[in-house]
Design a protein around this motif. Structure first.
Motif, mmCIF file in Angstrom:
data_model
loop_
_atom_site.group_PDB
_atom_site.id
_atom_site.type_symbol
_atom_site.label_atom_id
_atom_site.label_comp_id
_atom_site.label_asym_id
_atom_site.label_seq_id
_atom_site.Cartn_x
_atom_site.Cartn_y
_atom_site.Cartn_z
ATOM 1 N N GLY A 180 3.407 -4.460 -61.074
ATOM 2 C CA GLY A 180 3.025 -5.661 -60.377
ATOM 3 C C GLY A 180 1.775 -6.311 -61.213
ATOM 4 O O GLY A 180 1.772 -7.619 -60.957
ATOM 5 N N GLY A 181 1.095 -5.881 -61.960
ATOM 6 C CA GLY A 181 0.061 -6.484 -62.997
ATOM 7 C C GLY A 181 -0.618 -7.416 -62.011
ATOM 8 O O GLY A 181 -1.243 -7.072 -60.935
ATOM 9 N N SER A 182 -1.126 -8.677 -62.483
ATOM 10 C CA SER A 182 -1.960 -9.497 -61.759
ATOM 11 C C SER A 182 -1.238 -10.200 -60.648
ATOM 12 O O SER A 182 -1.703 -11.250 -59.979
ATOM 13 N N PHE A 183 0.070 -9.869 -60.223
ATOM 14 C CA PHE A 183 0.651 -10.339 -59.232
ATOM 15 C C PHE A 183 0.371 -9.587 -57.648
ATOM 16 O O PHE A 183 -0.089 -9.979 -56.957
ATOM 17 N N GLY A 184 1.204 -8.305 -58.050
ATOM 18 C CA GLY A 184 1.038 -7.378 -56.918
ATOM 19 C C GLY A 184 -0.388 -6.957 -56.796
ATOM 20 O O GLY A 184 -0.577 -6.855 -55.498
ATOM 21 N N HIS A 185 -1.036 -6.329 -57.780
ATOM 22 C CA HIS A 185 -2.317 -5.648 -57.581
ATOM 23 C C HIS A 185 -3.215 -6.760 -57.100
ATOM 24 O O HIS A 185 -4.082 -6.621 -56.147
ATOM 25 N N TYR A 186 -2.980 -8.068 -57.256
ATOM 26 C CA TYR A 186 -4.117 -9.122 -56.803
ATOM 27 C C TYR A 186 -4.139 -9.206 -55.429
ATOM 28 O O TYR A 186 -4.935 -9.220 -54.697
ATOM 29 N N TYR A 187 -2.901 -9.586 -54.973
ATOM 30 C CA TYR A 187 -2.732 -9.672 -53.409
ATOM 31 C C TYR A 187 -3.066 -8.072 -52.665
ATOM 32 O O TYR A 187 -3.655 -8.338 -51.765
ATOM 33 N N ALA A 188 -2.592 -7.253 -53.331
ATOM 34 C CA ALA A 188 -2.885 -5.987 -52.610
ATOM 35 C C ALA A 188 -4.253 -5.811 -52.294
ATOM 36 O O ALA A 188 -4.813 -5.245 -51.429
ATOM 37 N N LYS A 189 -4.928 -5.955 -53.654
ATOM 38 C CA LYS A 189 -6.456 -5.883 -53.560
ATOM 39 C C LYS A 189 -7.287 -6.977 -52.455
ATOM 40 O O LYS A 189 -7.865 -6.511 -51.559
ATOM 41 N N SER B 119 -11.077 7.743 -68.324
ATOM 42 C CA SER B 119 -10.314 6.309 -68.130
ATOM 43 C C SER B 119 -10.996 5.583 -66.924
ATOM 44 O O SER B 119 -12.027 6.096 -66.368
ATOM 45 N N LYS B 120 -10.673 4.297 -66.873
ATOM 46 C CA LYS B 120 -11.358 3.565 -65.870
ATOM 47 C C LYS B 120 -10.239 2.703 -65.349
ATOM 48 O O LYS B 120 -9.216 2.098 -66.371
ATOM 49 N N SER B 121 -10.037 1.970 -64.185
ATOM 50 C CA SER B 121 -9.174 1.303 -63.902
ATOM 51 C C SER B 121 -9.321 -0.124 -63.900
ATOM 52 O O SER B 121 -10.647 -0.658 -64.169
ATOM 53 N N ARG B 122 -8.364 -1.066 -64.306
ATOM 54 C CA ARG B 122 -8.363 -2.406 -64.638
ATOM 55 C C ARG B 122 -8.950 -3.270 -63.185
ATOM 56 O O ARG B 122 -9.062 -2.644 -62.145
ATOM 57 N N LYS B 123 -9.322 -4.361 -63.380
ATOM 58 C CA LYS B 123 -10.060 -5.182 -62.181
ATOM 59 C C LYS B 123 -9.269 -5.282 -60.940
ATOM 60 O O LYS B 123 -9.971 -4.981 -59.735
ATOM 61 N N TYR B 124 -7.862 -5.393 -61.060
ATOM 62 C CA TYR B 124 -7.109 -5.544 -59.786
ATOM 63 C C TYR B 124 -6.269 -4.407 -59.407
ATOM 64 O O TYR B 124 -5.372 -4.417 -58.605
ATOM 65 N N ASP B 125 -6.727 -3.241 -60.011
ATOM 66 C CA ASP B 125 -5.707 -1.861 -60.090
ATOM 67 C C ASP B 125 -5.874 -1.445 -58.506
ATOM 68 O O ASP B 125 -6.978 -0.966 -58.050
#
Ligand SMILES: Nc1ncnc2c1ncn2[C@@H]1O[C@H](COP(=O)(O)OP(=O)(O)OP(=O)(O)O)[C@@H](O)[C@H]1O
Ligand SMILES: [Mg+2]
Length: 276
Positions: free
Chosen positions: A62-71, A211-217
């Motif tokens: 989903g990258g910054s499409f799915g993860h953005y709205y999910a978040k 590890s660390k997660s990305r901004k919208y993950d």
């Protein structure tokens, strides 16, 4: 259930997970990484897959499409009641990303057919469904590359996020998958979460890296992906993590060349066992 003559069980299958980190600019909301998409499409075209009994299944994230709205809307990997507007916005964004990816693949003469995860997988999302198995066979019979993607999942308990990685695991547990390739925006797995130094070329256990997660993950990022990789490696799948945007690395891994710069999971042969 899948052992029909000429069925997917008699094929040798490669799964390529096209990470959201590669096909979108993951830290920028709703932003497509055109360079990444183009590179991926060219690698797939050059691989000449499918060819004979060698098949390819694509899954994207989903990258910054799915993860953005999910978040933004509080969607997680557990089912909960979510505003229908939020669900529709999120699935709409995924459709947009999916269509963009398909179009760029088509421009490179890579012909795909969409199988949504709700159709591909069983109710518990742990294996292929009967319908999913049939759809894969029908794609293969028509020389189409099946493609699925992480998305919102619905049940009577509400909505959740089903990640592309989970789809890969369910497919790899159901079929004779030879290789699972995670194409991402980094060269492989680094020992250090700051991504400094060189990548680990052979990852022998999960304690070898931080590890660390990305901004919208919202689906656990690289740590969850590596755990999944170890689960599948123990059952005979060759698992790779490769940069999908650099040179011919993705192409080389897709066609089975072992000298490409990438991380592979190495558990030692004695640990390989069959699914129960
Ligand atoms: N030790 C590490 N080695 C490699 N990548 C790491 C590490 N720690 C954190 N990362 C991050 O993990 C990211 C890859 O995982 P992530 O889940 O974000 O990508 P993806 O699966 O491609 O995206 P999506 O979930 O949207 O499909 C990399 O972009 C990197 O920034
Ligand atoms: Mg991820």
């Amino acid at each position: 259930m899948f052992a029909r003559k000429g069925s997917v069980l008699s094929e040798s299958i490669v799964i390529a997970k096209l990470g959201g980190s590669l096909i979108t600019n993951k830290d920028r909301a709703l932003s497509i990484n055109l360079k990444g998409l183009r590179h991926v499409a060219q690698a797939i075209r050059k691989s000449n897959l499918p060819s004979g009994s060698k098949k390819l299944i694509l899954v994207h994230g989903g990258g910054s499409f799915g993860h953005y709205y999910a978040k933004k809307f509080g969607l997680t990997t557990s089912f909960s009641k979510i505003d229908p507007f939020a669900i529709s916005k999120t699935t709409g964004a995924m459709l947009e990303l999916h269509t963009k990816l398909r179009n760029i693949l088509l421009e490179e003469k890579v012909s795909t057919e969409t199988i949504p995860p709700s159709e591909l997988l069983n109710e518990s999302r742990t294996r292929l469904s009967t319908m999913g198995s049939r759809r894969l066979n029908d794609c293969f019979a028509n020389d189409l590359i099946p493609i699925s993607y992480g998305n919102v999942d619905l049940s009577s308990k509400g909505a959740s996020i089903l990640s592309g990685d989970t789809i890969c695991e369910a497919v790899a547990k159901s079929l004779p998958v030879e290789r699972l390739v995670f194409a991402m925006d980094v060269d492989g797995i680094y020992a250090d979460k700051g991504l400094r130094g060189s990548i680990i070329s052979r990852l022998r256990n999960e304690n070898q890296f931080t590890s660390k997660s990305r901004k919208y993950d919202v689906t656990g990022g690289i740590a969850r992906k590596v755990s999944l990789g170890f689960r599948l490696a123990k059952h005979g799948v060759h698992v790779f993590f490769v940069n999908g945007e650099k040179g011919d690395r993705l192409l080389n891994i897709l066609v089975g060349k072992s000298d490409a710069k990438a991380t592979s999971i190495d558990i030692g042969k004695s640990e390989v066992r069959n699914w129960k």
